[in-house]
Write a protein that holds these residues in place. Structure first.
Motif, PDB file in Angstrom:
ATOM      1  N   ARG A   8     -10.234  -2.222   3.977  1.00  0.00           N
ATOM      2  CA  ARG A   8      -9.970  -2.994   2.766  1.00  0.00           C
ATOM      3  C   ARG A   8      -8.896  -4.033   3.058  1.00  0.00           C
ATOM      4  N   PRO A   9      -8.722  -5.019   2.156  1.00  0.00           N
ATOM      5  CA  PRO A   9      -7.703  -6.056   2.386  1.00  0.00           C
ATOM      6  C   PRO A   9      -6.293  -5.489   2.618  1.00  0.00           C
ATOM      7  N   ASP A  10      -5.987  -4.327   2.011  1.00  0.00           N
ATOM      8  CA  ASP A  10      -4.662  -3.733   2.194  1.00  0.00           C
ATOM      9  C   ASP A  10      -4.563  -2.900   3.477  1.00  0.00           C
ATOM     10  N   GLY A  11      -5.660  -2.854   4.258  1.00  0.00           N
ATOM     11  CA  GLY A  11      -5.667  -2.113   5.516  1.00  0.00           C
ATOM     12  C   GLY A  11      -6.171  -0.683   5.394  1.00  0.00           C
ATOM     13  N   SER A  12      -6.292  -0.168   4.165  1.00  0.00           N
ATOM     14  CA  SER A  12      -6.784   1.202   3.984  1.00  0.00           C
ATOM     15  C   SER A  12      -8.287   1.254   4.234  1.00  0.00           C
ATOM     16  N   ARG A  13      -8.770   2.449   4.438  1.00  0.00           N
ATOM     17  CA  ARG A  13     -10.202   2.642   4.671  1.00  0.00           C
ATOM     18  C   ARG A  13     -10.756   3.519   3.550  1.00  0.00           C
TER      19      ARG A  13
END
Length: 157
Positions: A8-13
């Motif tokens: 995701r844009p925030d780096g989370s998956r």
């Protein structure tokens, strides 16, 4: 790896991945992600859900993708080639053995993962029931998963 969604844009998956089998609706996926996030925050357990149908599978790449470790539970929902196998398969980190021993996972799989159960109730109910059982048992541990009657209100049935 090409079957896995990008971060995701925030780096989370995402914690719930459907590899084109559509076992869960968008609403169910969102609800599962919230349950999983709450469990991770309260118990420190990482739960991840992969819905697939062999041979369309990301394989071992999922371990690196999710950073699977000793406090991770991976539920793989897969009906197999003929659609007659047990749909629920669990890969459980060694750090969770005391709270939820091997017999719990065997019983959980036998209660909600059989082809009869998911034919009668749906793949979504099988997956949701398994995750709700893990959440239910997280605070004190379990040997036996909760009954269908105990879970029905939690599932909104």
């Amino acid at each position: 790896p090409e079957l896995l969604p990008p971060a995701r844009p925030d780096g989370s998956r995402p914690t719930v991945i459907d590899v084109g089998v559509n076992f869960l609706t968008k609403g169910e996926t969102k609800r599962l992600e919230k349950l999983i996030a709450d469990l991770e925050r309260t118990a420190g357990w990482k739960v991840r859900v992969l819905c697939q149908r062999y041979p369309e599978t990301p394989g071992l790449a999922i371990k690196d993708y999710w950073g699977v470790d000793d406090s991770t539970i991976v539920l793989v929902a897969d009906k197999g080639l003929k659609g007659t196998s047990n749909i629920l398969n669990f890969n459980v980190g060694a750090g969770l053995d005391d709270a939820l021993p091997t017999v719990f996972w065997t019983r959980l799989q036998g209660r909600f993962g059989t082809s009869r159960f998911y034919r009668d109730n749906g793949e979504d109910v099988a997956i949701m029931s398994a995750i709700e059982s893990i959440v239910y048992c997280a605070p004190d541990g379990c040997v036996d998963p909760p009954s269908e009657a105990t879970l029905k209100p939690r599932l909104g049935l």
